[in-house]
Design an enzyme around this catalytic site. Structure first.
Site, PDB file in Angstrom:
ATOM      1  N   HIS A   1      55.748  33.756  -2.669  1.00  0.00           N
ATOM      2  CA  HIS A   1      56.418  34.902  -1.793  1.00  0.00           C
ATOM      3  C   HIS A   1      55.628  35.944  -1.922  1.00  0.00           C
ATOM      4  CE1 HIS A   1      59.951  32.231  -2.087  1.00  0.00           C
ATOM      5  NE2 HIS A   1      60.008  32.255  -3.541  1.00  0.00           N
TER       6      HIS A   1
ATOM      7  N   HIS B   1      62.685  29.422   0.200  1.00  0.00           N
ATOM      8  CA  HIS B   1      62.228  28.279  -0.449  1.00  0.00           C
ATOM      9  C   HIS B   1      62.060  26.967   0.716  1.00  0.00           C
ATOM     10  CE1 HIS B   1      63.794  30.388  -3.696  1.00  0.00           C
ATOM     11  NE2 HIS B   1      62.786  30.264  -4.263  1.00  0.00           N
TER      12      HIS B   1
END
Length: 328
Positions: free
Chosen positions: A56, A214
């Site tokens: 991320h 995700h």
């Protein structure tokens, strides 16, 4: 799969080595790559610690520094860090005023940060859950914590820098989280290095509304629409969830997922700003860029945080991290 790799087993440690070396003026790497921390700590300040699965970036390590986090714990790609990482980070950066964990609402993160908090002294937590797309997902019970986490970290970071103590910081974090809503859309899947193939299949003419960071499924798969139509649906979901609070000054944050050019992100910002302002929001502050990514996914999220005089001033306060720098 084409990626710059030596080995899928060493991608995280090698990346962390490069990251900390590139920002050695402000960062240090913890033993065994357990955490990244501020090089210079401020005695008597509440330490802010966050973390989560890698992939991320620049969240969370890129937000370590003056005016934001004191430490960040990186897990493997899309995998929560372990309690011993959080405990080691807390021990390293606690200068006597306690620690506040900022935790995205994913089951692994919440469970492991809870365990670390229980085994540590002087630790409190704020859990972010700003995603309006779905109530539960394959990773969460309740709403997911997504790009709004950056807003919480920035405002709390400024407040901690100014000397706010632990309990008021926790209360402020919960208030900011409550004033923040996000939703995203994916145009392509991400590819986890260890898997070597896209996480999900999506056609050239399709998009996934409400996708998670995700690659979790969102609200629905749909035909690709214009930017204005995409922004209209996302903004309506955010405004509808905020209800009567969606009036007055706000921060508008358009976040890229890693594979979307800035030209397209600014186009989406333009669409979202016009929609929100038509409905009574005054966009007082803005942020556009790829800050809470999903590896190489093409797509973006829109975050709206309702502001008041206090939170606006804290958003404006100086910050010096790898990913966000101003006023210093």
């Amino acid at each position: 799969m084409k990626k710059f790799l030596n080995s899928v087993d060493t991608v995280l440690t090698e990346s962390l080595d490069g990251f900390v070396a590139a920002h050695a003026d402000i960062l240090l790497l913890g033993d065994e790559h357990k955490f990244v921390r501020r090089r210079t700590l401020k005695p008597g300040k509440v330490a802010l610690i966050s973390g989560g699965g890698s992939g991320h970036e620049p969240l969370h390590g890129g937000l370590v520094g003056h005016g934001m986090l004191d430490a960040a714990c990186p897990g493997q790609v899309f995998t929560s860090p372990t309690p011993d990482q959080m405990m080691a980070a807390a021990e390293a950066v606690n200068t006597g005023a306690g620690c506040l964990f900022i935790v995205k609402n994913y089951e692994g993160d919440v469970m492991n940060f809870d365990m670390a908090a229980e085994m540590s002294e002087g630790v409190m937590q704020v859990v972010t859950n700003d995603d309006v797309a779905v109530e539960n997902s394959s990773y969460t019970t309740g709403r997911r914590g997504v790009a709004g986490t950056l807003v919480v970290e920035k405002i709390l970071g400024a407040a901690a820098e100014q000397g706010m103590t632990l309990k008021p910081l926790k209360a402020l974090g919960e208030r900011i989280n409550g004033a923040t809503r996000s939703m995203g859309v994916a145009l392509t899947s991400c590819t986890v290095p260890a898997a070597g193939r896209p996480t999900f299949d999506i056609g050239d003419g399709e998009m996934e509304f409400g996708v998670g960071i995700h690659g979790e499924p969102g609200r629905r798969r749909d035909a690709l629409k214009s930017a204005d139509a995409i922004a209209e649906e996302i903004c309506a979901a955010i405004s509808g969830d905020l209800g009567d609070r969606a009036k007055g000054p706000a921060l508008l944050f358009v976040n890229g997922f890693g594979g979307t050019p800035l030209m397209e992100l600014y186009l989406m910002y333009n669409s979202a700003r016009k929609i929100f302002e038509k409905n009574g929001v005054t966009v007082a502050r803005s942020l556009v860029g790829s800050y809470v990514t999903s590896l190489d996914m093409a797509g973006c999220s829109i975050t709206l945080t309702m502001l008041d005089d206090e939170t606006t001033a804290l958003w404006d306060a100086p910050v010096h991290t790898a990913a966000l720098r101003r006023g210093m």
